[in-house]
Design a protein around this motif. Structure first.
Motif, PDB file in Angstrom:
ATOM      1  N   MET A 199       0.833  -1.197   0.000  1.00 13.28           N
ATOM      2  CA  MET A 199       0.000   0.000   0.000  1.00 13.28           C
ATOM      3  C   MET A 199       0.875   1.258   0.000  1.00 13.28           C
ATOM      4  N   MET A 200       2.007   1.175   0.682  1.00 13.86           N
ATOM      5  CA  MET A 200       2.912   2.323   0.684  1.00 13.86           C
ATOM      6  C   MET A 200       3.439   2.605  -0.717  1.00 13.86           C
ATOM      7  N   ALA A 201       3.757   1.566  -1.451  1.00  7.54           N
ATOM      8  CA  ALA A 201       4.252   1.746  -2.817  1.00  7.54           C
ATOM      9  C   ALA A 201       3.164   2.344  -3.705  1.00  7.54           C
ATOM     10  N   ARG A 202       1.942   1.884  -3.534  1.00 10.91           N
ATOM     11  CA  ARG A 202       0.827   2.425  -4.331  1.00 10.91           C
ATOM     12  C   ARG A 202       0.635   3.910  -4.071  1.00 10.91           C
ATOM     13  N   ARG A 203       0.832   4.311  -2.824  1.00 16.77           N
ATOM     14  CA  ARG A 203       0.634   5.720  -2.445  1.00 16.77           C
ATOM     15  C   ARG A 203       1.921   6.539  -2.606  1.00 16.77           C
ATOM     16  N   LYS A 204       3.009   5.854  -2.998  1.00 18.56           N
ATOM     17  CA  LYS A 204       4.302   6.510  -3.206  1.00 18.56           C
ATOM     18  C   LYS A 204       4.736   7.290  -1.963  1.00 18.56           C
ATOM     19  N   ILE A 205       4.756   6.566  -0.832  1.00 19.02           N
ATOM     20  CA  ILE A 205       5.162   7.158   0.430  1.00 19.02           C
ATOM     21  C   ILE A 205       6.254   6.270   1.042  1.00 19.02           C
ATOM     22  N   SER A 206       7.287   6.890   1.539  1.00 20.46           N
ATOM     23  CA  SER A 206       8.389   6.135   2.126  1.00 20.46           C
ATOM     24  C   SER A 206       8.067   5.758   3.565  1.00 20.46           C
ATOM     25  N   THR A 256      -2.984   3.749  16.197  1.00 19.02           N
ATOM     26  CA  THR A 256      -1.904   3.686  15.201  1.00 19.02           C
ATOM     27  C   THR A 256      -2.437   3.135  13.886  1.00 19.02           C
ATOM     28  N   LEU A 257      -3.221   2.070  13.971  1.00 18.27           N
ATOM     29  CA  LEU A 257      -3.822   1.483  12.773  1.00 18.27           C
ATOM     30  C   LEU A 257      -4.726   2.494  12.073  1.00 18.27           C
ATOM     31  N   GLU A 258      -5.505   3.219  12.843  1.00 15.52           N
ATOM     32  CA  GLU A 258      -6.386   4.240  12.277  1.00 15.52           C
ATOM     33  C   GLU A 258      -5.582   5.324  11.562  1.00 15.52           C
ATOM     34  N   ALA A 259      -4.505   5.781  12.182  1.00 15.83           N
ATOM     35  CA  ALA A 259      -3.676   6.824  11.580  1.00 15.83           C
ATOM     36  C   ALA A 259      -3.039   6.330  10.284  1.00 15.83           C
ATOM     37  N   ILE A 260      -2.531   5.101  10.281  1.00 18.11           N
ATOM     38  CA  ILE A 260      -1.924   4.546   9.066  1.00 18.11           C
ATOM     39  C   ILE A 260      -2.964   4.458   7.956  1.00 18.11           C
ATOM     40  N   CYS A 261      -4.156   3.976   8.289  1.00 17.41           N
ATOM     41  CA  CYS A 261      -5.215   3.841   7.277  1.00 17.41           C
ATOM     42  C   CYS A 261      -5.654   5.203   6.737  1.00 17.41           C
ATOM     43  N   LYS A 262      -5.724   6.204   7.592  1.00 18.07           N
ATOM     44  CA  LYS A 262      -6.090   7.548   7.135  1.00 18.07           C
ATOM     45  C   LYS A 262      -5.059   8.085   6.155  1.00 18.07           C
ATOM     46  N   LEU A 289      -2.790   6.397   4.385  1.00 14.49           N
ATOM     47  CA  LEU A 289      -2.683   5.589   3.164  1.00 14.49           C
ATOM     48  C   LEU A 289      -4.019   5.482   2.417  1.00 14.49           C
ATOM     49  N   ASP A 290      -5.075   6.056   2.988  1.00 15.66           N
ATOM     50  CA  ASP A 290      -6.412   6.018   2.394  1.00 15.66           C
ATOM     51  C   ASP A 290      -6.803   4.573   2.053  1.00 15.66           C
ATOM     52  N   CYS A 291      -6.813   3.738   3.106  1.00 12.18           N
ATOM     53  CA  CYS A 291      -7.131   2.331   2.914  1.00 12.18           C
ATOM     54  C   CYS A 291      -7.910   1.802   4.111  1.00 12.18           C
ATOM     55  N   GLN A 292      -8.305   0.558   4.038  1.00 17.45           N
ATOM     56  CA  GLN A 292      -8.980  -0.140   5.118  1.00 17.45           C
ATOM     57  C   GLN A 292      -7.974  -1.050   5.824  1.00 17.45           C
ATOM     58  N   PRO A 293      -8.203  -1.388   7.099  1.00 18.75           N
ATOM     59  CA  PRO A 293      -7.276  -2.275   7.809  1.00 18.75           C
ATOM     60  C   PRO A 293      -7.000  -3.586   7.066  1.00 18.75           C
TER      61      PRO A 293
END
Length: 62
Positions: free
Chosen positions: A1-8, A38-44, A46-50
């Motif tokens: 998901m990080m690669a899809r969002r192009k975030i390091s 933490t999971l909520e912040a990551i999902c926000k 990365l704009d994804c679901q858990p």
């Protein structure tokens, strides 16, 4: 998901406000637990679901 969002890893860690080392532990599947906040912040960020970033692995322990 990080690669899809192009975030390091470092950028995501900064935005989630956790250390890159702790995020790396989560990313490699070595973590035993994760806080819902933490999971909520990551999902926000990365704009994804858990379910997009979590995977169940049966370790055989009960």
């Amino acid at each position: 998901m990080m690669a899809r969002r192009k975030i390091s890893l470092g950028e995501l860690a900064e935005k989630v406000d956790i250390t890159p080392a702790n995020l790396s532990i989560l990313k490699t599947g070595k973590a035993r637990a994760i806080r819902f906040s933490t999971l909520e912040a990551i999902c926000k960020i990365l704009d994804c679901q858990p379910g997009d970033i979590l995977e169940f692995r049966d370790d055989g322990k009960e």
